[in-house]
Design an enzyme around this catalytic site. Structure first.
Site, PDB file in Angstrom:
ATOM      1  N   CYS A 164     -10.550  -3.722  -3.840  1.00 39.46           N
ATOM      2  CA  CYS A 164      -9.579  -4.505  -4.387  1.00 39.46           C
ATOM      3  C   CYS A 164     -10.470  -5.981  -4.921  1.00 39.46           C
ATOM      4  O   CYS A 164     -10.229  -6.560  -5.596  1.00 39.46           O
ATOM      5  CB  CYS A 164      -8.854  -5.069  -3.559  1.00 39.46           C
ATOM      6  SG  CYS A 164      -7.625  -3.968  -2.298  1.00 39.46           S
TER       7      CYS A 164
ATOM      8  N   ASN B 201       0.812  -1.317  -0.298  1.00 37.73           N
ATOM      9  CA  ASN B 201      -0.184  -0.541   0.123  1.00 37.73           C
ATOM     10  C   ASN B 201       0.648   1.689   0.093  1.00 37.73           C
ATOM     11  O   ASN B 201       1.780   1.417   0.166  1.00 37.73           O
ATOM     12  CB  ASN B 201      -0.766   0.063   0.909  1.00 37.73           C
ATOM     13  CG  ASN B 201      -0.516   0.457   2.367  1.00 37.73           C
ATOM     14  OD1 ASN B 201       0.461  -0.840   2.211  1.00 37.73           O
ATOM     15  ND2 ASN B 201      -1.358  -0.237   3.104  1.00 37.73           N
TER      16      ASN B 201
ATOM     17  N   CYS C 197     -10.693  -5.503   1.211  1.00 33.95           N
ATOM     18  CA  CYS C 197     -11.683  -4.569   0.936  1.00 33.95           C
ATOM     19  C   CYS C 197     -12.409  -4.887  -0.600  1.00 33.95           C
ATOM     20  O   CYS C 197     -12.394  -5.242  -1.073  1.00 33.95           O
ATOM     21  CB  CYS C 197     -11.535  -3.122   1.401  1.00 33.95           C
ATOM     22  SG  CYS C 197     -10.134  -2.641  -0.152  1.00 33.95           S
TER      23      CYS C 197
ATOM     24  N   GLU D  84       0.410   5.255   0.740  1.00 36.09           N
ATOM     25  CA  GLU D  84      -0.869   6.632   1.376  1.00 36.09           C
ATOM     26  C   GLU D  84      -0.329   7.987   0.617  1.00 36.09           C
ATOM     27  O   GLU D  84       0.760   7.844  -0.243  1.00 36.09           O
ATOM     28  CB  GLU D  84      -0.385   6.661   2.607  1.00 36.09           C
ATOM     29  CG  GLU D  84      -1.462   5.100   3.063  1.00 36.09           C
ATOM     30  CD  GLU D  84      -1.436   4.750   4.562  1.00 36.09           C
ATOM     31  OE1 GLU D  84      -1.035   6.297   5.686  1.00 36.09           O
ATOM     32  OE2 GLU D  84      -2.639   4.059   5.109  1.00 36.09           O
TER      33      GLU D  84
ATOM     34  N   GLU E 196      -3.080  -4.784  -3.197  1.00 35.14           N
ATOM     35  CA  GLU E 196      -3.851  -5.575  -4.182  1.00 35.14           C
ATOM     36  C   GLU E 196      -3.871  -4.838  -5.653  1.00 35.14           C
ATOM     37  O   GLU E 196      -3.390  -6.084  -6.286  1.00 35.14           O
ATOM     38  CB  GLU E 196      -4.787  -5.968  -3.626  1.00 35.14           C
ATOM     39  CG  GLU E 196      -4.952  -6.501  -1.943  1.00 35.14           C
ATOM     40  CD  GLU E 196      -5.264  -6.476  -1.366  1.00 35.14           C
ATOM     41  OE1 GLU E 196      -4.784  -4.952  -1.348  1.00 35.14           O
ATOM     42  OE2 GLU E 196      -5.578  -6.793  -0.155  1.00 35.14           O
TER      43      GLU E 196
HETATM   44  N1  THU Z   1      -5.239  -1.192   2.269  1.00 28.83           N
HETATM   45  C1  THU Z   1      -4.805  -2.220   1.753  1.00 28.83           C
HETATM   46  O1  THU Z   1      -3.591  -2.204   1.140  1.00 28.83           O
HETATM   47  N2  THU Z   1      -5.918  -3.136   1.196  1.00 28.83           N
HETATM   48  C2  THU Z   1      -6.346  -3.558   1.506  1.00 28.83           C
HETATM   49  O2  THU Z   1      -7.846  -3.977   0.615  1.00 28.83           O
HETATM   50  C3  THU Z   1      -7.306  -2.679   2.975  1.00 28.83           C
HETATM   51  C4  THU Z   1      -6.706  -1.711   2.985  1.00 28.83           C
HETATM   52  C5  THU Z   1      -4.311  -0.285   2.884  1.00 28.83           C
HETATM   53  C6  THU Z   1      -4.537   1.086   2.718  1.00 28.83           C
HETATM   54  C7  THU Z   1      -4.343   2.045   3.341  1.00 28.83           C
HETATM   55  O3  THU Z   1      -3.086   2.699   3.736  1.00 28.83           O
HETATM   56  C8  THU Z   1      -4.294   1.088   5.202  1.00 28.83           C
HETATM   57  O4  THU Z   1      -4.375  -1.072   4.427  1.00 28.83           O
HETATM   58  C9  THU Z   1      -5.674   0.821   5.930  1.00 28.83           C
HETATM   59  O5  THU Z   1      -6.834   1.253   5.208  1.00 28.83           O
HETATM   60 ZN    ZN Z   2      -8.043  -2.523  -0.639  1.00 27.31          ZN
END
Ligand code: THU
Ligand code: ZN
Length: 150
Positions: free
Chosen positions: A100, A52, A97, A54, A65
């Site tokens: 994704c 991830n 989530c 941000e 993902e």
């Molecule tokens: N996050 C993901 O990378 N994938 C997911 O499916 C759920 C959330 C990340 C996004 C953010 O940087 C952190 O998790 C908290 O939401």
């Molecule tokens: Zn996601």
């Protein structure tokens, strides 16, 4: 959904676990402090990874993902056979989530796409490993079949 043991993972799944675990360390998540690592197995046999990323504008956050899928596409591979994700969760089985799930859905014709979620404890030790599939996570998914005359 079922629970797996480390011994249940195939060689390729173990490779994916190692790669996703190490790419998770590279996550850029200064705002949530929550790191996610992902690996997808392309039909070309290659493993593609993502973490991830941000941003001060939270809406720009990239999910691990999605980054892994984009990396697969970058190599001209447009179909995935397996997704593995590594994230922290002690409370309940945790999976990619909704966003994704839809992104993954685009790149698999197979509703039964295997999805493995490795849930870590607060010290990044493996706590539980879960297996599910896309149908279970995204029933009645929206696809281009809904609007394209294929
Ligand atoms: N996050 C993901 O990378 N994938 C997911 O499916 C759920 C959330 C990340 C996004 C953010 O940087 C952190 O998790 C908290 O939401
Ligand atoms: Zn996601």
């Amino acid at each position: 959904m079922k629970t797996l043991l480390l011994n249940d993972l195939t060689d390729i799944e173990l490779q994916m676990l190692n790669l996703a675990t190490s790419v998770r360390e590279n996550a850029y998540s200064p705002y949530s402090n929550y790191k996610v690592g992902a690996a997808v197995l392309g039909i070309d046999g290659e493993i593609y990874t993502g973490c991830n990323v941000e941003s001060a504008d939270f809406t720009l956050t990239s999910h691990a993902e999605c980054v892994a899928i984009d990396s697969m596409v970058k190599s001209a591979c447009y179909e995935t056979k397996l997704l593995l994700v590594v994230l922290e969760s002690l409370h309940s089985p945790t999976f990619p989530c909704g966003l994704c799930r839809q992104k993954i859905s685009e790149f698999t014709p197979d509703n039964e796409l295997k999805i493995i979620s490795v849930n870590l404890d607060s010290e990044s030790k493996i706590y539980k490993i879960y297996e599910t599939n896309l149908t279970e996570l995204l029933p009645n998914r929206f696809t281009s079949d809904n609007f394209l005359n294929l």
